[in-house]
Design an enzyme around this catalytic site. Structure first.
Site, PDB file in Angstrom:
ATOM      1  N   GLU A 155       0.709  -1.303   0.049  1.00 52.83           N
ATOM      2  CA  GLU A 155      -0.072  -0.054   0.017  1.00 52.83           C
ATOM      3  C   GLU A 155       0.903   1.190  -0.002  1.00 52.83           C
ATOM      4  O   GLU A 155       1.167   1.927   1.123  1.00 52.83           O
ATOM      5  CB  GLU A 155      -0.913  -0.035   1.362  1.00 52.83           C
ATOM      6  CG  GLU A 155      -1.800   1.252   0.883  1.00 52.83           C
ATOM      7  CD  GLU A 155      -2.769   1.351   2.303  1.00 52.83           C
ATOM      8  OE1 GLU A 155      -3.600   2.030   2.507  1.00 52.83           O
ATOM      9  OE2 GLU A 155      -2.536   0.326   3.191  1.00 52.83           O
ATOM     10  N   LYS A 165      -2.649  -2.025  -3.072  1.00 57.42           N
ATOM     11  CA  LYS A 165      -3.846  -1.126  -2.481  1.00 57.42           C
ATOM     12  C   LYS A 165      -3.397   0.175  -2.571  1.00 57.42           C
ATOM     13  O   LYS A 165      -2.657   0.609  -2.130  1.00 57.42           O
ATOM     14  CB  LYS A 165      -3.861  -1.421  -0.985  1.00 57.42           C
ATOM     15  CG  LYS A 165      -5.165  -0.390  -0.167  1.00 57.42           C
ATOM     16  CD  LYS A 165      -5.525  -0.943   1.217  1.00 57.42           C
ATOM     17  CE  LYS A 165      -6.412  -0.128   1.746  1.00 57.42           C
ATOM     18  NZ  LYS A 165      -7.032  -0.498   3.136  1.00 57.42           N
TER      19      LYS A 165
END
Length: 294
Positions: free
Chosen positions: A176, A212
Site C-alpha cells: 500500500e 492497495k
C-alpha cells in the site's frame, strides 16, 4: 498457501473491509463511532472498546461473504476472540471471509515528499504468530505526499522488498503505497508510482502481490498493473473521501475493488439499536460492493 483462499481473493466478487486502525488512529475511529476520549483512561481500555466495535461489525449479519472477500485486522484484534473463536478463525470458519493482518510498524517522518515505513524489526516474529493464528495475507502502508521521483522510487522499492519476504513466508502481501488524496500534484505522483511499480513487477519471479492504491484521478489508470501476471488483485483505499465520493470514484474504475475503512464505518454509532446498526452497515456494504464489481 491455501489455493482455495488465493482463488477467492483473485476471482471472487466483493471487497476487503479495512478494520486495522492501530494505536494512533484508534481514538479517531472511536470518536467517529461516538466514544469520546474521556470515556477511557488507558490504552488497554481503548483497545477493548475498539475490539467491541469491530466485533459488533464483523458479527453483524450484514458483514458476510455475499459481499466481502477479506478483512484487514490489527494485531490486537488477531490476538482476541469473537463469539469464542480467535478473530481470524471466526472470519474464515463462520463467515468465509479471509483474515489479513496489518504488519507495518508505522511511518517515518516526511522526507523527499514521502513517508517510508519504519524498519519492520518485529516482522519475523509477527509472521510466525500470524501463521499460528491462520492469517491469510498481510498489509503495510506508506504515504506519498508529492510527486518527488526519488521519494516515490524509495517507497516502491521498500514495499517490494518487504513484500518478497512476506510472500516467501507463505502469505499474500498487500502493498500500500498510498498517494495522499489532498496532494496538489496527485496525478503526477500516480504517473511516477505506476512506472515504478511496473518496473519492479517486471523483475519478479513467481511472487504474487496485491496492491492497495488511492483511487486514481484518471479512471482505469492502473489497468496495466491489474493485468500483470504477478498481481493477484488491485484494491482501492478511501483515503479520507466520504462514502459517497469514494463509491462514485471507484465505480469508474473497472476491476478495482474497495478496501475501505472510514467510508465503510462512517455512519455507525455506538448508541444505535441493533436493527438500525445492521441496516446502516448493510446499506454501506451494498454500495461499496456495487462499486467494486464494475
Amino acid at each position: 498457501m491455501d489455493k482455495k483462499q488465493v482463488d477467492l481473493i483473485k476471482n471472487g466478487k466483493g471487497f476487503i473491509a479495512a478494520m486495522d486502525q492501530s494505536g494512533g488512529s484508534t481514538p479517531g475511529a472511536l470518536a467517529g463511532y461516538g466514544i469520546k476520549k474521556d470515556e477511557y483512561q488507558t490504552e488497554a481500555e481503548m483497545f477493548e472498546l475498539v475490539h467491541a466495535m469491530r466485533t459488533r461489525v464483523i458479527t453483524s449479519p450484514a458483514f458476510s461473504s455475499e459481499h466481502i472477500l477479506g478483512a484487514i485486522l490489527f494485531k490486537h484484534t488477531m490476538n482476541n476472540k469473537m463469539e469464542g473463536k480467535y478473530t481470524a478463525d471466526y472470519l474464515w470458519q463462520e463467515k468465509g471471509i479471509l483474515p489479513i493482518l496489518k504488519v507495518d510498524q508505522g511511518k517515518e517522518e516526511k522526507k523527499n515528499g514521502v513517508q517510508l515505513m519504519k524498519p519492520m524489526t518485529e516482522l519475523d516474529d509477527l509472521l510466525k504468530e500470524a501463521a499460528d493464528y491462520n492469517i491469510f495475507g498481510t498489509k503495510m502502508r506508506s504515504v506519498i505526499h508529492s510527486a518527488n521521483p526519488r521519494g516515490i522510487k524509495e517507497i516502491v522499492a521498500q514495499q517490494f522488498e518487504y513484500g518478497k519476504k512476506i510472500y516467501d513466508a507463505g502469505f499474500i502481501p498487500i502493498l500500500e503505497p498510498e498517494v495522499n488524496i489532498k496532494s496538489e500534484d496527485k496525478l503526477e505522483s500516480e504517473k511516477i508510482l505506476k512506472a515504478e511499480i511496473l518496473s519492479l513487477l517486471a523483475k519478479l519471479d513467481d511472487e504474487q502481490f496485491i496492491f492497495k492504491l488511492s483511487i486514481p484521478e484518471q479512471p482505469n489508470f492502473y489497468q496495466e498493473i491489474i493485468e500483470h501476471p504477478n498481481v493477484v488483485r488491485l484494491v482501492a483505499l478511501s483515503g479520507g473521501y466520504s462514502q459517497k465520493e469514494a463509491v462514485n470514484r471507484l465505480s469508474k474504475n473497472n476491476n478495482m475493488i474497495a478496501s475501505f475503512s472510514r467510508a465503510l464505518l462512517q455512519d455507525l454509532k455506538v448508541d444505535q439499536s441493533e436493527e438500525e446498526f445492521n441496516r446502516i452497515l448493510k446499506d454501506a456494504v451494498v454500495k461499496i460492493y456495487q462499486a467494486s464489481i464494475t
